[in-house]
Write a protein that holds these residues in place. Structure first.
Motif, PDB file in Angstrom:
ATOM      1  N   LEU A 197       0.903  -1.214   0.010  1.00  0.00           N
ATOM      2  CA  LEU A 197      -0.006  -0.108   0.139  1.00  0.00           C
ATOM      3  C   LEU A 197       0.982   1.167  -0.095  1.00  0.00           C
ATOM      4  N   ARG A 198       1.858   1.242   0.809  1.00  0.00           N
ATOM      5  CA  ARG A 198       2.542   2.442   0.925  1.00  0.00           C
ATOM      6  C   ARG A 198       3.636   2.575  -0.308  1.00  0.00           C
ATOM      7  N   SER A 199       3.629   1.615  -1.103  1.00  0.00           N
ATOM      8  CA  SER A 199       4.668   1.663  -2.498  1.00  0.00           C
ATOM      9  C   SER A 199       3.805   2.430  -3.379  1.00  0.00           C
ATOM     10  N   ILE A 200       2.287   2.533  -3.271  1.00  0.00           N
ATOM     11  CA  ILE A 200       1.821   3.324  -4.123  1.00  0.00           C
ATOM     12  C   ILE A 200       1.272   4.630  -3.513  1.00  0.00           C
ATOM     13  N   GLY A 201       1.726   5.036  -2.597  1.00  0.00           N
ATOM     14  CA  GLY A 201       1.677   6.314  -1.897  1.00  0.00           C
ATOM     15  C   GLY A 201       0.581   6.594  -0.935  1.00  0.00           C
ATOM     16  N   ILE A 202       0.022   5.538  -0.409  1.00  0.00           N
ATOM     17  CA  ILE A 202      -1.091   5.218   0.641  1.00  0.00           C
ATOM     18  C   ILE A 202      -0.284   4.817   1.894  1.00  0.00           C
ATOM     19  N   ALA A 203      -0.277   5.660   3.067  1.00  0.00           N
ATOM     20  CA  ALA A 203      -0.149   5.289   4.254  1.00  0.00           C
ATOM     21  C   ALA A 203      -1.222   5.168   5.211  1.00  0.00           C
ATOM     22  N   PRO A 204      -1.482   3.826   5.731  1.00  0.00           N
ATOM     23  CA  PRO A 204      -2.868   3.722   6.541  1.00  0.00           C
ATOM     24  C   PRO A 204      -2.645   4.442   7.774  1.00  0.00           C
ATOM     25  N   ASP A 205      -3.923   4.965   8.169  1.00  0.00           N
ATOM     26  CA  ASP A 205      -3.849   5.609   9.529  1.00  0.00           C
ATOM     27  C   ASP A 205      -4.580   4.752  10.762  1.00  0.00           C
ATOM     28  N   VAL A 206      -5.289   3.740  10.097  1.00  0.00           N
ATOM     29  CA  VAL A 206      -5.794   2.672  11.038  1.00  0.00           C
ATOM     30  C   VAL A 206      -5.744   1.217  10.314  1.00  0.00           C
ATOM     31  N   LEU A 207      -5.295   0.461  11.213  1.00  0.00           N
ATOM     32  CA  LEU A 207      -5.163  -1.137  10.813  1.00  0.00           C
ATOM     33  C   LEU A 207      -6.260  -1.834  11.652  1.00  0.00           C
ATOM     34  N   LEU A 225       4.829  -0.829  14.963  1.00  0.00           N
ATOM     35  CA  LEU A 225       6.270  -0.521  14.762  1.00  0.00           C
ATOM     36  C   LEU A 225       6.421  -0.778  13.256  1.00  0.00           C
ATOM     37  N   PHE A 226       6.238  -1.867  12.885  1.00  0.00           N
ATOM     38  CA  PHE A 226       6.633  -2.262  11.345  1.00  0.00           C
ATOM     39  C   PHE A 226       5.929  -1.341  10.174  1.00  0.00           C
ATOM     40  N   CYS A 227       4.647  -1.117  10.757  1.00  0.00           N
ATOM     41  CA  CYS A 227       3.565  -0.800   9.552  1.00  0.00           C
ATOM     42  C   CYS A 227       3.478   1.097  10.078  1.00  0.00           C
ATOM     43  N   ASN A 228       4.111   1.303  10.970  1.00  0.00           N
ATOM     44  CA  ASN A 228       4.190   2.801  10.958  1.00  0.00           C
ATOM     45  C   ASN A 228       2.749   3.576  11.378  1.00  0.00           C
ATOM     46  N   VAL A 229       2.235   2.666  12.413  1.00  0.00           N
ATOM     47  CA  VAL A 229       0.947   3.075  12.764  1.00  0.00           C
ATOM     48  C   VAL A 229       0.972   3.139  14.318  1.00  0.00           C
ATOM     49  N   ARG A 230       0.122   4.068  14.871  1.00  0.00           N
ATOM     50  CA  ARG A 230      -0.118   4.116  16.385  1.00  0.00           C
ATOM     51  C   ARG A 230      -0.566   2.939  16.953  1.00  0.00           C
ATOM     52  N   PRO A 231      -0.032   2.503  18.175  1.00  0.00           N
ATOM     53  CA  PRO A 231      -0.730   1.258  18.841  1.00  0.00           C
ATOM     54  C   PRO A 231      -2.003   1.208  18.948  1.00  0.00           C
ATOM     55  N   ASP A 232      -2.693   2.283  19.397  1.00  0.00           N
ATOM     56  CA  ASP A 232      -4.122   2.489  19.415  1.00  0.00           C
ATOM     57  C   ASP A 232      -4.803   2.414  18.318  1.00  0.00           C
ATOM     58  N   ALA A 233      -4.045   2.403  17.236  1.00  0.00           N
ATOM     59  CA  ALA A 233      -5.041   2.654  15.917  1.00  0.00           C
ATOM     60  C   ALA A 233      -4.758   1.173  14.963  1.00  0.00           C
ATOM     61  N   HIS A 251     -16.526  -1.063  18.712  1.00  0.00           N
ATOM     62  CA  HIS A 251     -16.339  -0.067  19.685  1.00  0.00           C
ATOM     63  C   HIS A 251     -15.452  -0.233  20.768  1.00  0.00           C
ATOM     64  N   ARG A 252     -15.587  -1.333  21.377  1.00  0.00           N
ATOM     65  CA  ARG A 252     -14.883  -1.933  22.313  1.00  0.00           C
ATOM     66  C   ARG A 252     -13.376  -2.029  22.120  1.00  0.00           C
ATOM     67  N   ALA A 253     -13.140  -2.382  20.840  1.00  0.00           N
ATOM     68  CA  ALA A 253     -11.777  -2.523  20.169  1.00  0.00           C
ATOM     69  C   ALA A 253     -11.044  -1.209  20.056  1.00  0.00           C
ATOM     70  N   GLY A 254     -12.239   0.008  20.035  1.00  0.00           N
ATOM     71  CA  GLY A 254     -11.532   1.284  19.680  1.00  0.00           C
ATOM     72  C   GLY A 254     -11.674   1.880  18.360  1.00  0.00           C
ATOM     73  N   LEU A 255     -12.295   1.180  17.588  1.00  0.00           N
ATOM     74  CA  LEU A 255     -12.172   1.554  16.119  1.00  0.00           C
ATOM     75  C   LEU A 255     -12.566   3.083  15.657  1.00  0.00           C
ATOM     76  N   ASP A 256     -13.815   3.406  16.430  1.00  0.00           N
ATOM     77  CA  ASP A 256     -14.495   4.859  16.198  1.00  0.00           C
ATOM     78  C   ASP A 256     -13.649   5.807  16.877  1.00  0.00           C
ATOM     79  N   GLN A 257     -12.950   5.600  18.012  1.00  0.00           N
ATOM     80  CA  GLN A 257     -12.077   6.546  18.680  1.00  0.00           C
ATOM     81  C   GLN A 257     -10.888   6.533  17.857  1.00  0.00           C
ATOM     82  N   ALA A 258     -10.165   5.602  17.304  1.00  0.00           N
ATOM     83  CA  ALA A 258      -9.129   5.659  16.542  1.00  0.00           C
ATOM     84  C   ALA A 258      -9.202   6.597  15.056  1.00  0.00           C
TER      85      ALA A 258
END
Length: 547
Positions: A197-207, A225-233, A251-258
């Protein structure tokens, strides 16, 4: 201007991007935001309308007459927002639009290329209605790395660059496979998917990471760490008891907050999840069991009847019972007596379909329901087969059949009580069709009004004299047989406003036997079950049979 959330998938297909998108839309609604969801499919078909149900599952139809991907059904069921033509597009439609413009000379003689012409067409599609809602959720079909999806990924990359900073985020759904021999969850496929994904210019904000096993904190930290995403995301997504648990689980997993954190929205409005807690309470605290036989022709792939299965579940919620839908191939009844198969069910549903295969079995299922007093719901072709059954076995028209089947065989075998619809009123104009017209988009599609007969069962069920429901069909019951059939007890209880097209039939002296030409399942929702399905399950609940 709407904020955009682009949902992509990696590693393998069928991870549940559509469900995750729908659940996220529901969670944003629960926080007070308005949402719209869209699907961008890379296949070259203009739409799924001509695709086999075995290829693509059900075709979901919108009020304005678009034939779309079944994920739009998830979007509607979870958010209650009616989908529109502008909420679904395929590569085929995009390329078709570009080529039409080239033929008209709109590009002023320029060489037509994927970049910028195809990507600009995609971006124009994405921009439609972006002032109407707070959030626009756009799901990209397929998997990152698919060659046919590259124009869509390039288009959303450009789109995010064109918008002000902070207006677009990317959510990527991946799989964490479990290797039982080593007892480990493997993060490498996710790392490679993000790298692609990053090779085509898109960096995910949430995984969002699908897994059959609990994801340890150390693995979440490693992915971050390896995907360059915040742990809470990094959001775990586990298998659930029901798809309707997804909003609460995410919601319990924190998706909407992330997601809100990724947009920098703080403080975030608190969510009101009462609707989804009630849905799960009704699902998990059912007070009985109802068995429904679905006699169809695409039973090898349950996604072919996805909305019907969900609408039955909703009907169960309305009655606080669990509905166990069981699939029976209609062709079996063309060789065998249906009684041993259908005895013991509380209700019978015959869904839509195209072509002659399996129709004699559907007719026998309708006959069994009529003669045994079993609640019956016939949808589209299921209504037509019930009318043919009545004509043959009650009205004495032994040659009764459908013009569709004669067209298929190229010979006249039946007295057609069901005929090819040649013209109808759509809005304020007349639509005309020929038998040999192109198949795609030529049916009677979308929402149409029906007038209900006073004192009829359907008028009682709906609690209204006029309804609006979605259609997808090419053949209609012929009204010239109406008087003969009604004299036998089959009531034409719903008609088009001009009185030319039968919309609903019902047996007058039957506990619950209704056939509808439209598709009521397309408008049912877990928090607002369709009245026909709610009452169908209620009638089934009252049948005293051994399970």
């Amino acid at each position: 201007m709407a904020r955009y959330i682009f949902i992509t998938g990696g590693v393998v297909s069928s991870l549940g991007k559509g469900l995750a998108s729908a659940a996220l839309g529901a969670l944003l609604q629960a926080r007070g935001y308005s949402v719209r969801l869209r699907k961008l499919d890379p296949y070259l078909n203009v739409d799924p309308g001509t695709m086999s149900p075995f290829e693509h599952g059900e075709v979901f139809v919108t009020d304005d007459g678009a034939e779309t991907d079944l994920d739009l059904g998830h979007y509607e069921r979870f958010t209650g927002v009616p989908a529109r033509k502008t909420d679904s597009v395929s590569s085929g439609r995009i390329y078709s639009n570009v080529l039409e413009k080239e033929r008209r000379g709109d590009y002023l003689g320029k060489t037509i290329q994927v970049v910028p012409h195809v990507t600009n067409e995609i971006k124009d599609f994405l921009s439609i209605g972006d002032t109407e809602v707070d959030f626009m959720l756009c799901e990209i079909g397929g998997t990152v790395g698919d060659i046919e999806g590259l124009p869509f990924f390039e288009a959303i990359r450009q789109f995010a660059q064109d918008r002000p900073r902070g207006q677009c985020i990317f959510m990527h759904l991946t799989l964490l496979p479990y290797i039982s021999a080593s007892g480990e969850l493997k993060t490498k496929p996710t790392q490679h998917s993000v790298k692609e994904l990053r090779s085509i210019g898109i960096a995910p904000d949430v995984l969002v990471c699908r897994s059959e096993h609990e994801i340890p904190a150390k693995e979440i930290a490693k992915i971050a760490l390896f995907c360059n995403v915040r742990p809470d995301a990094v959001i775990p997504a586990y298998d659930l008891r029901s798809i309707y648990e997804a909003p609460l689980a995410y919601h319990r997993a924190g998706l909407d907050q992330a997601v809100l954190d990724a947009f920098g929205i703080a403080p975030a409005p608190k969510p009101n999840l009462d609707r989804w807690e009630d849905v799960m309470d009704r699902l998990t605290n059912a007070e009985g069991l109802v068995r429904v036989a679905i006699v169809g022709k695409y039973t090898q792939l349950e996604d072919a009847y996805k909305s019907i299965a969900e609408a039955l579940t909703h009907g169960g919620m309305a009655n606080r019972v669990k509905v166990k839908a069981e699939w029976i191939d209609a062709e079996i009844f063309e060789r065998e007596d249906p009684a041993p198969y259908l005895e013991g069910y509380h209700a019978i549903l015959v869904p839509g379909g195209f072509g002659e295969r399996g129709t004699e079995g559907k007719i026998k299922a309708a006959q069994f329901a009529r003669e045994k007093g079993v609640p019956y719901l016939g949808i589209c072709l299921g209504m037509q087969m019930a009318v043919i059954e009545a004509a043959r076995n009650v009205a004495g028209m032994t040659k009764a059949g459908s013009e569709e089947f004669d067209h298929e065989k190229g010979e006249k075998r039946f007295e057609p009580v069901v005929y090819h619809l040649k013209e109808w009123v759509q809005g304020n104009h007349m639509v005309a069709r020929k038998v040999d017209d192109d198949k795609g988009g030529t049916m009677r599609l979308g929402a149409y009004t029906a007038h209900l007969k006073d004192g009829s069962k359907v008028a009682e069920v709906y609690g209204a004299a006029e309804i609006e429901e979605r259609h997808r069909h090419r053949y209609e019951v012929d009204t010239k047989y109406r008087e003969k059939l009604e004299s036998c007890g089959l009531v034409f209880s719903g008609m088009s406003p001009d009185g030319r097209l039968p919309e609903i039939v019902e047996w007058k002296d039957h506990p619950w036997f209704i056939g509808v030409q439209y598709h009521p399942e397309l408008k049912s929702k877990p928090f607002a079950p369709h009245p026909l399905f709610a009452d169908f399950v209620r009638a089934a609940k009252e049948v005293e049979r051994l399970v």
